[in-house]
Design a protein around this motif. Structure first.
Motif, PDB file in Angstrom:
ATOM      1  N   SER A 112      58.292 -38.045  10.888  1.00 10.29           N
ATOM      2  CA  SER A 112      56.896 -37.831  11.276  1.00 10.29           C
ATOM      3  C   SER A 112      56.668 -37.898  12.786  1.00 10.29           C
ATOM      4  O   SER A 112      55.536 -37.697  13.229  1.00 10.29           O
ATOM      5  CB  SER A 112      55.996 -38.841  10.575  1.00 10.29           C
ATOM      6  OG  SER A 112      56.294 -40.145  11.026  1.00 10.29           O
ATOM      7  N   LEU A 113      57.688 -38.176  13.569  1.00 17.82           N
ATOM      8  CA  LEU A 113      57.501 -38.251  15.019  1.00 17.82           C
ATOM      9  C   LEU A 113      56.951 -36.956  15.634  1.00 17.82           C
ATOM     10  O   LEU A 113      56.076 -37.032  16.505  1.00 17.82           O
ATOM     11  CB  LEU A 113      58.804 -38.672  15.698  1.00 17.82           C
ATOM     12  CG  LEU A 113      59.200 -40.133  15.518  1.00 17.82           C
ATOM     13  CD1 LEU A 113      60.524 -40.421  16.200  1.00 17.82           C
ATOM     14  CD2 LEU A 113      58.125 -41.066  16.017  1.00 17.82           C
ATOM     15  N   PRO A 114      57.406 -35.775  15.225  1.00 14.12           N
ATOM     16  CA  PRO A 114      56.801 -34.557  15.791  1.00 14.12           C
ATOM     17  C   PRO A 114      55.302 -34.434  15.497  1.00 14.12           C
ATOM     18  O   PRO A 114      54.536 -33.948  16.328  1.00 14.12           O
ATOM     19  CB  PRO A 114      57.577 -33.418  15.139  1.00 14.12           C
ATOM     20  CG  PRO A 114      58.874 -34.020  14.732  1.00 14.12           C
ATOM     21  CD  PRO A 114      58.563 -35.445  14.398  1.00 14.12           C
ATOM     22  N   VAL A 115      54.883 -34.901  14.329  1.00 12.96           N
ATOM     23  CA  VAL A 115      53.460 -34.853  13.987  1.00 12.96           C
ATOM     24  C   VAL A 115      52.684 -35.815  14.887  1.00 12.96           C
ATOM     25  O   VAL A 115      51.605 -35.465  15.399  1.00 12.96           O
ATOM     26  CB  VAL A 115      53.242 -35.201  12.490  1.00 12.96           C
ATOM     27  CG1 VAL A 115      51.766 -35.243  12.156  1.00 12.96           C
ATOM     28  CG2 VAL A 115      53.975 -34.230  11.601  1.00 12.96           C
ATOM     29  N   ALA A 116      53.227 -37.002  15.094  1.00 14.61           N
ATOM     30  CA  ALA A 116      52.563 -37.972  15.972  1.00 14.61           C
ATOM     31  C   ALA A 116      52.472 -37.424  17.406  1.00 14.61           C
ATOM     32  O   ALA A 116      51.437 -37.578  18.071  1.00 14.61           O
ATOM     33  CB  ALA A 116      53.318 -39.299  15.962  1.00 14.61           C
ATOM     34  N   LEU A 120      49.014 -36.728  19.453  1.00 12.75           N
ATOM     35  CA  LEU A 120      48.769 -37.313  20.774  1.00 12.75           C
ATOM     36  C   LEU A 120      48.436 -36.246  21.810  1.00 12.75           C
ATOM     37  O   LEU A 120      47.532 -36.427  22.643  1.00 12.75           O
ATOM     38  CB  LEU A 120      49.979 -38.129  21.230  1.00 12.75           C
ATOM     39  CG  LEU A 120      50.161 -39.478  20.555  1.00 12.75           C
ATOM     40  CD1 LEU A 120      51.490 -40.098  20.961  1.00 12.75           C
ATOM     41  CD2 LEU A 120      49.017 -40.401  20.901  1.00 12.75           C
ATOM     42  N   GLU A 121      49.129 -35.117  21.772  1.00  9.67           N
ATOM     43  CA  GLU A 121      48.834 -34.021  22.693  1.00  9.67           C
ATOM     44  C   GLU A 121      47.423 -33.482  22.465  1.00  9.67           C
ATOM     45  O   GLU A 121      46.717 -33.170  23.429  1.00  9.67           O
ATOM     46  CB  GLU A 121      49.856 -32.909  22.524  1.00  9.67           C
ATOM     47  CG  GLU A 121      51.235 -33.248  23.068  1.00  9.67           C
ATOM     48  CD  GLU A 121      52.266 -32.174  22.769  1.00  9.67           C
ATOM     49  OE1 GLU A 121      51.911 -31.127  22.167  1.00  9.67           O
ATOM     50  OE2 GLU A 121      53.426 -32.387  23.118  1.00  9.67           O
ATOM     51  N   GLY A 125      44.381 -33.657  25.095  1.00  2.02           N
ATOM     52  CA  GLY A 125      43.678 -32.420  25.434  1.00  2.02           C
ATOM     53  C   GLY A 125      42.175 -32.527  25.253  1.00  2.02           C
ATOM     54  O   GLY A 125      41.392 -31.949  26.013  1.00  2.02           O
ATOM     55  N   LEU A 126      41.739 -33.290  24.250  1.00  2.00           N
ATOM     56  CA  LEU A 126      40.311 -33.466  24.012  1.00  2.00           C
ATOM     57  C   LEU A 126      39.674 -34.385  25.060  1.00  2.00           C
ATOM     58  O   LEU A 126      38.542 -34.179  25.476  1.00  2.00           O
ATOM     59  CB  LEU A 126      40.071 -34.025  22.616  1.00  2.00           C
ATOM     60  CG  LEU A 126      40.373 -33.070  21.458  1.00  2.00           C
ATOM     61  CD1 LEU A 126      40.251 -33.821  20.125  1.00  2.00           C
ATOM     62  CD2 LEU A 126      39.420 -31.892  21.482  1.00  2.00           C
ATOM     63  N   VAL A 127      40.414 -35.410  25.453  1.00  2.00           N
ATOM     64  CA  VAL A 127      39.894 -36.378  26.407  1.00  2.00           C
ATOM     65  C   VAL A 127      39.930 -35.812  27.821  1.00  2.00           C
ATOM     66  O   VAL A 127      38.992 -35.961  28.599  1.00  2.00           O
ATOM     67  CB  VAL A 127      40.674 -37.701  26.332  1.00  2.00           C
ATOM     68  CG1 VAL A 127      40.267 -38.655  27.432  1.00  2.00           C
ATOM     69  CG2 VAL A 127      40.480 -38.349  24.979  1.00  2.00           C
TER      70      VAL A 127
END
Length: 128
Positions: A112-116, A120-121, A125-127
């Motif tokens: 699941s690391l790629p999903v995390a 996070l990206e 991007g939203l912030v």
């Protein structure tokens, strides 16, 4: 519906034969029980194939099909590790069963690391 009734009937037959084996040859009981568990696992895997096909189809309709593949792999890892741990417990190896379950959890976290990373990206991007 008839498939699950057949599975329940087979499980009851395994249980009845298991009682007899327990009285006659208790050493063979864990192996016999493991075989019964594998029959149930094989039936479960066969009946869940349409769900896997649905998830693949749904994933191909989105722009993130690789994450649906990760989901299928995680479900597969959890099912295989769960059955293996149950078989280990049937043989009286509780610590080995816990090790199998822990290894499965670690494999799912690693998977699941790629999903995390993607989440996070997106958050950055939203912030920013």
């Amino acid at each position: 519906m008839s498939g699950i009734a057949s599975l329940c009937g087979a499980a009851l037959c395994f249980a009845c034969v298991g009682v007899v084996i327990k009285q006659l040859k208790p050493d063979f009981l864990p192996v016999f029980t493991a075989c019964g568990g594998l029959v149930c696992f094989a039936y479960m895997a066969y009946t869940l194939l349409p769900i896997g096909d649905f998830i693949k189809t749904a994933g191909n309709k989105t722009d993130l099909p690789q994450y649906f593949t990760l989901l299928l792999k995680a479900v597969g890892i959890s099912l295989v590790c769960g059955v293996a741990a149950d078989i280990c417990r049937d043989f009286g190896e509780g610590s080995l069963a816990n090790g199998v379950e822990s290894a499965g959890k670690g494999a799912i976290i690693l998977l699941s690391l790629p999903v995390a990373e993607y989440l996070l990206e997106m958050a950055v991007g939203l912030v920013g």
